[in-house]
Design a protein around this motif. Structure first.
Motif, short mmCIF file in Angstrom:
data_model
loop_
_atom_site.label_atom_id
_atom_site.label_comp_id
_atom_site.label_asym_id
_atom_site.label_seq_id
_atom_site.Cartn_x
_atom_site.Cartn_y
_atom_site.Cartn_z
N ALA A 111 3.09 6.88 6.97
CA ALA A 111 2.17 6.94 5.82
C ALA A 111 2.63 5.97 4.73
O ALA A 111 1.82 5.25 4.13
N THR A 112 3.93 5.94 4.50
CA THR A 112 4.49 5.02 3.50
C THR A 112 4.30 3.57 3.94
O THR A 112 3.99 2.70 3.11
N THR A 113 4.44 3.31 5.22
CA THR A 113 4.24 1.96 5.75
C THR A 113 2.82 1.49 5.50
O THR A 113 2.60 0.35 5.07
N PHE A 114 1.84 2.35 5.76
CA PHE A 114 0.46 1.96 5.54
C PHE A 114 0.18 1.74 4.04
O PHE A 114 -0.61 0.85 3.69
N ALA A 115 0.83 2.49 3.19
CA ALA A 115 0.70 2.26 1.75
C ALA A 115 1.31 0.91 1.38
O ALA A 115 0.75 0.17 0.54
N ALA A 116 2.43 0.55 2.00
CA ALA A 116 3.06 -0.75 1.73
C ALA A 116 2.17 -1.89 2.24
O ALA A 116 2.07 -2.94 1.58
N ILE A 117 1.50 -1.68 3.37
CA ILE A 117 0.57 -2.69 3.88
C ILE A 117 -0.58 -2.87 2.90
O ILE A 117 -0.98 -4.00 2.61
N ALA A 118 -1.09 -1.78 2.37
CA ALA A 118 -2.19 -1.85 1.40
C ALA A 118 -1.75 -2.65 0.16
O ALA A 118 -2.51 -3.47 -0.37
#
Length: 164
Positions: A111-118
């Motif tokens: 979930a944190t990874t996808f936030a970092a991608i965003a």
């Protein structure tokens, strides 16, 4: 800068992939996990309901060979087991209790990874994932080899191709 000096599409894709994977590996180390980044697509697919290599391949867009190799590694690390499915032609794959425990730890990381991608997409000013999905869709419709052949044909019939 002319086309001889610019990196090609494959070079840039590999480089960006290496940078992403290196960052992921560093983060797994900070989480004190003995974990390979290549496990992520398989574990995420299993967690989402995939049950066979074919299911995982369909969800991840990776080759069956790459998935099979990763499944073998996951099995040797005790994170998954294989079992015969009803028709006997395929092996089913499921997480072991160790695999489920690992996925539980990784869910927050994902979930944190996808936030970092965003945030990366905000920084660069366009949706990188969407651009890559669009490129993949276009290349599924007409492969890169066919595109090169078309450009060569245009060049030989007197057309001009802009390479900058």
């Amino acid at each position: 800068m002319n086309s001889k000096e610019k990196p090609g599409l494959g070079e840039l894709l590999r480089y960006v992939g290496e940078l992403v994977e290196q960052g992921a590996e560093e983060h797994y180390q900070t989480m004190s996990l003995n974990y390979r980044a290549r496990y992520t697509p398989v574990l995420r697919a299993l967690h989402a309901g995939a049950q066979t290599v074919t299911d995982i391949t369909a969800r991840t867009h990776l080759t069956q060979g790459a998935i099979s190799q990763t499944v073998t590694l996951l099995e040797s690390d005790g994170l998954i087991t294989r079992h015969v499915v009803n028709d006997g032609r395929k092996s089913g794959i499921q997480l072991t209790s160790s695999g489920r425990d690992l996925v539980a730890k990784l869910e927050v990381h994902w979930a944190t990874t996808f936030a970092a991608i965003a945030r990366l997409e905000e920084e660069i000013g366009y949706p990188l994932r969407q651009a890559l999905e669009d490129a993949a869709h276009a290349l599924e419709g007409q492969g890169f080899s066919a595109r090169i052949t078309a450009v060569k044909s245009e060049l030989t019939t007197g057309g001009q191709v802009n390479v900058e």
